[in-house]
Design a protein around this motif. Structure first.
Motif, PDB file in Angstrom:
ATOM      1  N   ARG A  73       3.957  -1.268 -10.840  1.00  0.00           N
ATOM      2  CA  ARG A  73       4.497  -0.249  -9.885  1.00  0.00           C
ATOM      3  C   ARG A  73       3.762  -0.083  -8.741  1.00  0.00           C
ATOM      4  NH1 ARG A  73       6.794   5.152 -12.473  1.00  0.00           N
ATOM      5  NH2 ARG A  73       8.159   3.275 -13.282  1.00  0.00           N
ATOM      6  N   VAL A  74       4.490  -0.440  -7.659  1.00  0.00           N
ATOM      7  CA  VAL A  74       3.642  -0.188  -6.179  1.00  0.00           C
ATOM      8  C   VAL A  74       4.394   1.104  -5.731  1.00  0.00           C
ATOM      9  CG1 VAL A  74       3.206  -1.177  -4.106  1.00  0.00           C
ATOM     10  CG2 VAL A  74       3.190  -2.388  -6.138  1.00  0.00           C
ATOM     11  N   VAL A  75       3.666   2.114  -5.240  1.00  0.00           N
ATOM     12  CA  VAL A  75       4.173   3.342  -4.743  1.00  0.00           C
ATOM     13  C   VAL A  75       3.676   3.242  -3.140  1.00  0.00           C
ATOM     14  CG1 VAL A  75       4.308   5.701  -4.501  1.00  0.00           C
ATOM     15  CG2 VAL A  75       3.908   4.558  -6.740  1.00  0.00           C
ATOM     16  N   VAL A  76       4.551   3.512  -2.239  1.00  0.00           N
ATOM     17  CA  VAL A  76       4.323   3.523  -0.816  1.00  0.00           C
ATOM     18  C   VAL A  76       4.911   5.003  -0.258  1.00  0.00           C
ATOM     19  CG1 VAL A  76       4.616   0.865  -0.553  1.00  0.00           C
ATOM     20  CG2 VAL A  76       6.585   2.654  -0.373  1.00  0.00           C
ATOM     21  N   ALA A  77       4.113   5.107   0.830  1.00  0.00           N
ATOM     22  CA  ALA A  77       4.633   6.404   1.557  1.00  0.00           C
ATOM     23  C   ALA A  77       4.485   6.481   2.826  1.00  0.00           C
ATOM     24  CB  ALA A  77       3.753   7.760   0.858  1.00  0.00           C
ATOM     25  N   LEU A  78       5.433   7.311   3.639  1.00  0.00           N
ATOM     26  CA  LEU A  78       5.231   7.235   5.261  1.00  0.00           C
ATOM     27  C   LEU A  78       3.956   7.993   5.337  1.00  0.00           C
ATOM     28  CD1 LEU A  78       8.880   8.541   5.897  1.00  0.00           C
ATOM     29  CD2 LEU A  78       8.060   6.235   5.893  1.00  0.00           C
ATOM     30  N   ALA A  79       3.248   7.306   6.612  1.00  0.00           N
ATOM     31  CA  ALA A  79       1.981   7.866   6.845  1.00  0.00           C
ATOM     32  C   ALA A  79       2.203   9.371   7.959  1.00  0.00           C
ATOM     33  CB  ALA A  79       1.286   6.894   8.059  1.00  0.00           C
ATOM     34  N   VAL A 109       0.173   2.061   1.098  1.00  0.00           N
ATOM     35  CA  VAL A 109       0.269   2.071  -0.188  1.00  0.00           C
ATOM     36  C   VAL A 109      -0.579   3.212  -1.095  1.00  0.00           C
ATOM     37  CG1 VAL A 109      -0.017   0.285  -2.169  1.00  0.00           C
ATOM     38  CG2 VAL A 109       0.785  -0.377   0.139  1.00  0.00           C
ATOM     39  N   LYS A 110       0.165   4.059  -1.752  1.00  0.00           N
ATOM     40  CA  LYS A 110      -0.759   5.006  -2.419  1.00  0.00           C
ATOM     41  C   LYS A 110      -1.113   4.767  -3.550  1.00  0.00           C
ATOM     42  CE  LYS A 110      -0.613   8.843  -0.802  1.00  0.00           C
ATOM     43  NZ  LYS A 110      -1.241   9.472  -0.007  1.00  0.00           N
ATOM     44  N   LYS A 111      -0.253   3.838  -4.372  1.00  0.00           N
ATOM     45  CA  LYS A 111      -0.729   3.804  -5.919  1.00  0.00           C
ATOM     46  C   LYS A 111      -0.217   2.299  -6.500  1.00  0.00           C
ATOM     47  CE  LYS A 111      -0.236   7.224  -8.217  1.00  0.00           C
ATOM     48  NZ  LYS A 111       0.270   8.274  -9.288  1.00  0.00           N
ATOM     49  N   ILE A 112      -1.079   1.560  -7.185  1.00  0.00           N
ATOM     50  CA  ILE A 112      -0.526   0.579  -7.882  1.00  0.00           C
ATOM     51  C   ILE A 112      -1.074   0.636  -9.285  1.00  0.00           C
ATOM     52  CG2 ILE A 112      -0.895  -1.993  -7.937  1.00  0.00           C
ATOM     53  CD1 ILE A 112      -1.514  -2.307  -5.096  1.00  0.00           C
ATOM     54  N   GLU A 113      -0.235   0.633 -10.117  1.00  0.00           N
ATOM     55  CA  GLU A 113      -0.428   0.804 -11.521  1.00  0.00           C
ATOM     56  C   GLU A 113       0.495  -0.069 -12.607  1.00  0.00           C
ATOM     57  OE1 GLU A 113       0.252   4.751 -12.609  1.00  0.00           O
ATOM     58  OE2 GLU A 113       2.171   5.012 -11.062  1.00  0.00           O
TER      59      GLU A 113
END
Length: 236
Positions: free
Chosen positions: A229-235, A217-221
């Motif tokens: 907004r919740v941003v997720v990314a592949l590790a 989970v890269k960012k919550i804003e």
């Protein structure tokens, strides 16, 4: 045109031929390329001709009026004649990452139980916007842990079909508040994460959640009084 990206989302090569090529784009008899839609980018790839020439597909779109799939090709060559045989090779690594992230976003909508007001993805990350009361906080580490637990459980991911009328009778399956599925259609595609989630979706997905791999989970804003907004990314 047969939409092979639905029949077999893991297919990477296809022998086909040109149906039409004009200023709007290239139409093939069959295609593996998913067209831009539902927050998922259009596929890219390469066309190889019998004489060895190659032509890159830079994007794939669906014509809003005809519903044809248009392949946008790089400049530098003449329009192709109807009936020209080609081999289509998909940019598989890019598409597969789209599939992994798209399925992860479905799991995110399970972890955070709120209406979805928007979403998007690319081959590196994806995001969902949620309708949440002002002042409600989300814990990044808790979300990340819950997501990775669902992924590691390796749940099967299946496609089911329903009708618009049946979906209207199950409004709880529709999580998106900003876009309503085409309820007038006799068939609507559902994505089922076995024992976890069921919702309408036109995108491409992995066969099991374990294929997603670990995510961050890269960012919550905040994006408004009731919009998180919740941003997720592949590790990897």
């Amino acid at each position: 045109m047969q939409e092979r990206f639905y029949l077999d989302p893991y297919a990477t090569e296809l022998d086909t031929y040109v149906q039409r090529h004009d200023a709007r784009g290239l139409v093939l008899a069959e295609t593996l390329c998913y067209p831009l839609g539902g927050g998922q980018p259009g596929d890219t790839g390469v066309l190889t001709f019998d004489d060895g020439r190659v032509l890159r597909i830079s994007d794939t779109r669906r014509d809003r009026e005809t519903r044809e799939i248009l392949h946008l090709v790089e400049d530098g060559g003449p329009l192709l004649a109807e009936g020209t045989p080609v081999r289509l090779t998909l940019d598989w690594d890019r598409r597969h990452r789209h599939m992994r992230i798209h399925t992860c976003l479905h799991l995110l909508s399970v972890v955070i139980r709120a209406g979805v007001t928007g979403g998007n993805l690319n081959d590196q990350s994806g995001r969902l916007d949620f309708d949440l009361p002002e002042g409600m906080e989300l814990e990044r580490e808790a979300i990340e842990t819950a997501l990775n637990q669902l992924i590691a459980a390796n749940h099967p991911v299946n496609v089911r079909m329903t009708s618009g009328a049946a979906l209207q009778a199950q409004p709880e399956l529709i999580k998106t508040m900003s876009v309503t599925p085409p309820l007038h259609l006799p068939e609507i595609r559902l994505i089922e994460v076995d024992g976890v989630d069921l919702q309408p979706c036109g995108g491409t997905h992995v066969a099991r959640t374990g294929e997603i791999g670990r995510v961050l989970v890269k960012k919550i804003e905040s994006k408004g009084a009731r919009n998180k907004r919740v941003v997720v990314a592949l590790a990897d």
